[in-house]
Design a protein around this motif. Sequence first.
Motif, PDB file in Angstrom:
ATOM      1  N   ALA A  94     -11.098-108.421   9.705  1.00 23.36           N
ATOM      2  CA  ALA A  94     -10.452-109.561  10.363  1.00 23.36           C
ATOM      3  C   ALA A  94      -9.566-110.371   9.427  1.00 23.36           C
ATOM      4  O   ALA A  94      -8.972-111.361   9.853  1.00 23.36           O
ATOM      5  CB  ALA A  94     -11.525-110.462  10.972  1.00 23.36           C
ATOM      6  N   ARG A  95      -9.436-109.980   8.184  1.00 20.77           N
ATOM      7  CA  ARG A  95      -8.738-110.813   7.195  1.00 20.77           C
ATOM      8  C   ARG A  95      -7.311-111.155   7.589  1.00 20.77           C
ATOM      9  O   ARG A  95      -6.800-112.208   7.219  1.00 20.77           O
ATOM     10  CB  ARG A  95      -8.798-110.174   5.815  1.00 20.77           C
ATOM     11  CG  ARG A  95      -7.986-108.911   5.658  1.00 20.77           C
ATOM     12  CD  ARG A  95      -8.136-108.330   4.249  1.00 20.77           C
ATOM     13  NE  ARG A  95      -7.482-107.039   4.159  1.00 20.77           N
ATOM     14  CZ  ARG A  95      -8.103-105.891   4.014  1.00 20.77           C
ATOM     15  NH1 ARG A  95      -9.420-105.862   3.920  1.00 20.77           N
ATOM     16  NH2 ARG A  95      -7.434-104.771   3.944  1.00 20.77           N
ATOM     17  N   GLY A  96      -6.642-110.304   8.349  1.00 20.41           N
ATOM     18  CA  GLY A  96      -5.283-110.588   8.787  1.00 20.41           C
ATOM     19  C   GLY A  96      -5.175-111.829   9.663  1.00 20.41           C
ATOM     20  O   GLY A  96      -4.106-112.430   9.766  1.00 20.41           O
ATOM     21  N   GLU A  97      -6.273-112.228  10.291  1.00 16.56           N
ATOM     22  CA  GLU A  97      -6.281-113.455  11.097  1.00 16.56           C
ATOM     23  C   GLU A  97      -6.134-114.694  10.218  1.00 16.56           C
ATOM     24  O   GLU A  97      -5.585-115.706  10.666  1.00 16.56           O
ATOM     25  CB  GLU A  97      -7.592-113.579  11.880  1.00 16.56           C
ATOM     26  CG  GLU A  97      -7.829-112.500  12.894  1.00 16.56           C
ATOM     27  CD  GLU A  97      -9.203-112.634  13.539  1.00 16.56           C
ATOM     28  OE1 GLU A  97      -9.722-113.780  13.647  1.00 16.56           O
ATOM     29  OE2 GLU A  97      -9.763-111.602  13.931  1.00 16.56           O
ATOM     30  N   TRP A  98      -6.656-114.631   9.004  1.00 18.67           N
ATOM     31  CA  TRP A  98      -6.744-115.810   8.137  1.00 18.67           C
ATOM     32  C   TRP A  98      -5.850-115.745   6.915  1.00 18.67           C
ATOM     33  O   TRP A  98      -5.535-116.781   6.337  1.00 18.67           O
ATOM     34  CB  TRP A  98      -8.181-116.006   7.667  1.00 18.67           C
ATOM     35  CG  TRP A  98      -9.191-115.896   8.756  1.00 18.67           C
ATOM     36  CD1 TRP A  98      -9.239-116.635   9.909  1.00 18.67           C
ATOM     37  CD2 TRP A  98     -10.278-114.986   8.827  1.00 18.67           C
ATOM     38  NE1 TRP A  98     -10.297-116.244  10.683  1.00 18.67           N
ATOM     39  CE2 TRP A  98     -10.964-115.228  10.036  1.00 18.67           C
ATOM     40  CE3 TRP A  98     -10.758-113.986   7.981  1.00 18.67           C
ATOM     41  CZ2 TRP A  98     -12.088-114.521  10.427  1.00 18.67           C
ATOM     42  CZ3 TRP A  98     -11.893-113.276   8.364  1.00 18.67           C
ATOM     43  CH2 TRP A  98     -12.536-113.545   9.573  1.00 18.67           C
ATOM     44  N   PHE A  99      -5.474-114.546   6.500  1.00 14.61           N
ATOM     45  CA  PHE A  99      -4.759-114.386   5.242  1.00 14.61           C
ATOM     46  C   PHE A  99      -3.471-113.590   5.411  1.00 14.61           C
ATOM     47  O   PHE A  99      -3.413-112.653   6.197  1.00 14.61           O
ATOM     48  CB  PHE A  99      -5.659-113.694   4.203  1.00 14.61           C
ATOM     49  CG  PHE A  99      -6.914-114.463   3.923  1.00 14.61           C
ATOM     50  CD1 PHE A  99      -6.881-115.610   3.142  1.00 14.61           C
ATOM     51  CD2 PHE A  99      -8.125-114.073   4.459  1.00 14.61           C
ATOM     52  CE1 PHE A  99      -8.031-116.344   2.902  1.00 14.61           C
ATOM     53  CE2 PHE A  99      -9.284-114.794   4.224  1.00 14.61           C
ATOM     54  CZ  PHE A  99      -9.231-115.937   3.441  1.00 14.61           C
ATOM     55  N   VAL A 100      -2.476-113.962   4.625  1.00 19.01           N
ATOM     56  CA  VAL A 100      -1.184-113.300   4.599  1.00 19.01           C
ATOM     57  C   VAL A 100      -1.282-112.079   3.690  1.00 19.01           C
ATOM     58  O   VAL A 100      -1.884-112.149   2.612  1.00 19.01           O
ATOM     59  CB  VAL A 100      -0.104-114.266   4.047  1.00 19.01           C
ATOM     60  CG1 VAL A 100       1.243-113.588   3.923  1.00 19.01           C
ATOM     61  CG2 VAL A 100      -0.025-115.520   4.904  1.00 19.01           C
ATOM     62  N   ARG A 101      -0.682-110.999   4.109  1.00 14.85           N
ATOM     63  CA  ARG A 101      -0.647-109.806   3.249  1.00 14.85           C
ATOM     64  C   ARG A 101       0.219-110.108   2.025  1.00 14.85           C
ATOM     65  O   ARG A 101       1.342-110.575   2.146  1.00 14.85           O
ATOM     66  CB  ARG A 101      -0.097-108.614   4.021  1.00 14.85           C
ATOM     67  CG  ARG A 101      -0.156-107.320   3.259  1.00 14.85           C
ATOM     68  CD  ARG A 101       0.215-106.164   4.176  1.00 14.85           C
ATOM     69  NE  ARG A 101       0.225-104.928   3.466  1.00 14.85           N
ATOM     70  CZ  ARG A 101      -0.844-104.131   3.311  1.00 14.85           C
ATOM     71  NH1 ARG A 101      -1.995-104.469   3.843  1.00 14.85           N
ATOM     72  NH2 ARG A 101      -0.753-103.009   2.644  1.00 14.85           N
ATOM     73  N   MET A 102      -0.316-109.834   0.862  1.00 14.81           N
ATOM     74  CA  MET A 102       0.389-110.147  -0.376  1.00 14.81           C
ATOM     75  C   MET A 102       1.080-108.900  -0.915  1.00 14.81           C
ATOM     76  O   MET A 102       0.617-107.783  -0.705  1.00 14.81           O
ATOM     77  CB  MET A 102      -0.592-110.715  -1.401  1.00 14.81           C
ATOM     78  CG  MET A 102      -1.196-112.009  -0.926  1.00 14.81           C
ATOM     79  SD  MET A 102      -2.270-112.925  -2.065  1.00 14.81           S
ATOM     80  CE  MET A 102      -2.514-111.920  -3.447  1.00 14.81           C
ATOM     81  N   ALA A 103       2.191-109.113  -1.633  1.00 20.21           N
ATOM     82  CA  ALA A 103       2.948-107.997  -2.201  1.00 20.21           C
ATOM     83  C   ALA A 103       2.234-107.390  -3.408  1.00 20.21           C
ATOM     84  O   ALA A 103       2.363-106.197  -3.673  1.00 20.21           O
ATOM     85  CB  ALA A 103       4.342-108.470  -2.602  1.00 20.21           C
TER      86      ALA A 103
END
Length: 150
Positions: A94-103
């Motif tokens: 579920a991390r995509g709900e709370w966190f932005v994907r980092m480069a």
Amino acid sequence: MPDNFNLAHANIARMRAALDDPLMAGFVERLEPLNLLADTSPGFIWRLQDEDGDATAIRVFEDERILFNLSVWRSIQDLENYTYRSAHVEAVRARGEWFVRMAKPGLVLWWVAAGELPTVEDARRRFELLWEQGPGPDAFTFSKRYEVPA
């Protein structure tokens, strides 16, 4: 596995909103149970905590939305079991709900002498090493692992 080394682990994640924003509620409600699960998991040794019992107030990078976590485990397998083979995996999914994907990689691993606790500064240096040079024996990832030093 030699008993004279343990695995240090640090991870970062950039929040989509401040911790008190309703968008982050699902993450915040899981934080205490997942910390307790980590604390009682096989192979767990230590985790960085502030006075609230977590590390959400600790800032290592300039961006105020980057959360930081630092822990020590007996082995890569123990950390991997907690991360991907326990209730923690639901938060990973579920991390995509709370966190932005980092480069850049948001996780770094390295070996520490048994009994040694890594510092925030050491973790930051390991991230920078990983980002600048890629995985190596002093800063690696789950997908590119390095064995315990001889």
